[in-house]
Design a protein around this motif. Sequence first.
Motif, PDB file in Angstrom:
ATOM      1  N   MET A   1      13.709  25.451  -1.063  1.00 34.01           N
ATOM      2  CA  MET A   1      12.803  25.447  -2.198  1.00 34.01           C
ATOM      3  C   MET A   1      12.300  24.025  -2.435  1.00 34.01           C
ATOM      4  N   SER A   2      11.036  23.926  -2.719  1.00 36.15           N
ATOM      5  CA  SER A   2      10.475  22.601  -2.990  1.00 36.15           C
ATOM      6  C   SER A   2       9.843  22.586  -4.371  1.00 36.15           C
ATOM      7  N   ILE A   3       9.747  21.403  -4.914  1.00 41.37           N
ATOM      8  CA  ILE A   3       9.150  21.215  -6.233  1.00 41.37           C
ATOM      9  C   ILE A   3       7.817  20.513  -6.041  1.00 41.37           C
ATOM     10  N   ALA A   4       6.781  21.114  -6.556  1.00 34.46           N
ATOM     11  CA  ALA A   4       5.442  20.543  -6.408  1.00 34.46           C
ATOM     12  C   ALA A   4       5.330  19.238  -7.183  1.00 34.46           C
ATOM     13  N   ASN A   5       4.711  18.266  -6.562  1.00 36.50           N
ATOM     14  CA  ASN A   5       4.454  16.990  -7.218  1.00 36.50           C
ATOM     15  C   ASN A   5       3.059  17.062  -7.827  1.00 36.50           C
ATOM     16  N   THR A   6       2.999  17.408  -9.105  1.00 35.37           N
ATOM     17  CA  THR A   6       1.703  17.572  -9.766  1.00 35.37           C
ATOM     18  C   THR A   6       1.306  16.343 -10.571  1.00 35.37           C
ATOM     19  N   ARG A   7       2.176  15.389 -10.666  1.00 33.90           N
ATOM     20  CA  ARG A   7       1.894  14.187 -11.429  1.00 33.90           C
ATOM     21  C   ARG A   7       1.039  13.239 -10.586  1.00 33.90           C
ATOM     22  N   LYS A   8      -0.072  12.817 -11.129  1.00 31.64           N
ATOM     23  CA  LYS A   8      -0.989  11.937 -10.418  1.00 31.64           C
ATOM     24  C   LYS A   8      -0.571  10.482 -10.585  1.00 31.64           C
ATOM     25  N   LYS A   9      -0.672   9.735  -9.498  1.00 28.86           N
ATOM     26  CA  LYS A   9      -0.351   8.320  -9.527  1.00 28.86           C
ATOM     27  C   LYS A   9      -1.559   7.574 -10.078  1.00 28.86           C
ATOM     28  N   GLU A  10      -1.367   6.832 -11.143  1.00 33.00           N
ATOM     29  CA  GLU A  10      -2.477   6.149 -11.790  1.00 33.00           C
ATOM     30  C   GLU A  10      -2.709   4.736 -11.255  1.00 33.00           C
ATOM     31  N   VAL A  11      -1.687   4.142 -10.666  1.00 32.71           N
ATOM     32  CA  VAL A  11      -1.784   2.784 -10.160  1.00 32.71           C
ATOM     33  C   VAL A  11      -1.799   2.824  -8.633  1.00 32.71           C
ATOM     34  N   ARG A  12      -2.670   2.036  -8.052  1.00 31.14           N
ATOM     35  CA  ARG A  12      -2.768   1.984  -6.591  1.00 31.14           C
ATOM     36  C   ARG A  12      -1.432   1.535  -6.002  1.00 31.14           C
ATOM     37  N   PRO A  13      -0.965   2.226  -4.964  1.00 27.91           N
ATOM     38  CA  PRO A  13       0.260   1.788  -4.285  1.00 27.91           C
ATOM     39  C   PRO A  13       0.076   0.399  -3.671  1.00 27.91           C
ATOM     40  N   ILE A  14       1.163  -0.259  -3.420  1.00 31.17           N
ATOM     41  CA  ILE A  14       1.108  -1.601  -2.847  1.00 31.17           C
ATOM     42  C   ILE A  14       0.695  -1.523  -1.378  1.00 31.17           C
ATOM     43  N   HIS A  15      -0.311  -2.287  -1.044  1.00 31.73           N
ATOM     44  CA  HIS A  15      -0.814  -2.345   0.334  1.00 31.73           C
ATOM     45  C   HIS A  15       0.214  -3.072   1.204  1.00 31.73           C
ATOM     46  N   PRO A  16       0.395  -2.625   2.449  1.00 29.00           N
ATOM     47  CA  PRO A  16       1.334  -3.317   3.337  1.00 29.00           C
ATOM     48  C   PRO A  16       1.026  -4.811   3.500  1.00 29.00           C
ATOM     49  N   GLY A  17      -0.241  -5.171   3.446  1.00 26.95           N
ATOM     50  CA  GLY A  17      -0.605  -6.589   3.534  1.00 26.95           C
ATOM     51  C   GLY A  17      -0.038  -7.393   2.381  1.00 26.95           C
ATOM     52  N   GLU A  18      -0.048  -6.806   1.193  1.00 24.05           N
ATOM     53  CA  GLU A  18       0.531  -7.490   0.035  1.00 24.05           C
ATOM     54  C   GLU A  18       2.037  -7.623   0.206  1.00 24.05           C
ATOM     55  N   MET A  19       2.687  -6.590   0.724  1.00 23.41           N
ATOM     56  CA  MET A  19       4.135  -6.658   0.970  1.00 23.41           C
ATOM     57  C   MET A  19       4.458  -7.817   1.903  1.00 23.41           C
ATOM     58  N   ILE A  20       3.697  -7.910   2.980  1.00 22.06           N
ATOM     59  CA  ILE A  20       3.937  -8.980   3.957  1.00 22.06           C
ATOM     60  C   ILE A  20       3.687 -10.339   3.315  1.00 22.06           C
ATOM     61  N   ARG A  21       2.563 -10.451   2.616  1.00 23.12           N
ATOM     62  CA  ARG A  21       2.154 -11.717   1.999  1.00 23.12           C
ATOM     63  C   ARG A  21       3.151 -12.193   0.941  1.00 23.12           C
ATOM     64  N   GLU A  22       3.592 -11.273   0.085  1.00 21.81           N
ATOM     65  CA  GLU A  22       4.425 -11.657  -1.055  1.00 21.81           C
ATOM     66  C   GLU A  22       5.923 -11.653  -0.761  1.00 21.81           C
ATOM     67  N   ASP A  23       6.370 -10.808   0.161  1.00 18.28           N
ATOM     68  CA  ASP A  23       7.805 -10.672   0.404  1.00 18.28           C
ATOM     69  C   ASP A  23       8.240 -11.197   1.772  1.00 18.28           C
ATOM     70  N   PHE A  24       7.584 -10.746   2.821  1.00 20.18           N
ATOM     71  CA  PHE A  24       8.053 -11.056   4.167  1.00 20.18           C
ATOM     72  C   PHE A  24       7.753 -12.498   4.588  1.00 20.18           C
ATOM     73  N   LEU A  25       6.538 -12.989   4.350  1.00 19.84           N
ATOM     74  CA  LEU A  25       6.203 -14.353   4.761  1.00 19.84           C
ATOM     75  C   LEU A  25       7.125 -15.386   4.121  1.00 19.84           C
ATOM     76  N   PRO A  26       7.293 -15.361   2.797  1.00 18.06           N
ATOM     77  CA  PRO A  26       8.184 -16.363   2.192  1.00 18.06           C
ATOM     78  C   PRO A  26       9.643 -16.203   2.634  1.00 18.06           C
ATOM     79  N   ASP A  27      10.112 -14.975   2.713  1.00 18.07           N
ATOM     80  CA  ASP A  27      11.517 -14.753   3.075  1.00 18.07           C
ATOM     81  C   ASP A  27      11.840 -15.253   4.476  1.00 18.07           C
ATOM     82  N   PHE A  28      10.890 -15.109   5.390  1.00 17.98           N
ATOM     83  CA  PHE A  28      11.114 -15.520   6.775  1.00 17.98           C
ATOM     84  C   PHE A  28      10.510 -16.886   7.094  1.00 17.98           C
TER      85      PHE A  28
END
Length: 104
Positions: free
Chosen positions: A1-28
């Motif tokens: 049994m699955s539960i439908a996800n009817t809730r709409k996301k109002e904020v844009r998800p984080i782009h992978p480029g932002e993840m790399i820029r903000e988290d991966f570049l400084p950490d490494f």
Amino acid sequence: MSIANTRKKEVRPIHPGEMIREDFLPDFGLTVASLAEALGVSRQTVNELLRERRAVSPEMALRLSRLFRNSPEFWLNAQRAVDLWEAEQAIRDDIKSIKPLTVA
């Protein structure tokens, strides 16, 4: 049994480029040039990804996953979330006019 996800996301998800820029570049301790060299791609390619003007392709997901020791699915899922959100914003009114089918 699955539960439908009817809730709409109002904020844009984080782009992978932002993840790399903000988290991966400084950490490494990486720069655009050193990341490009490590991935075997041009600085322009990395710069466009970091500025969120380029999507993560399956090939890039494989490169990133090898470099950062995570899965290509991590990168593709992050990109997919952004792509779906942007598509929904672009055709929101068209989608509302579609009437869902019911089983006869």
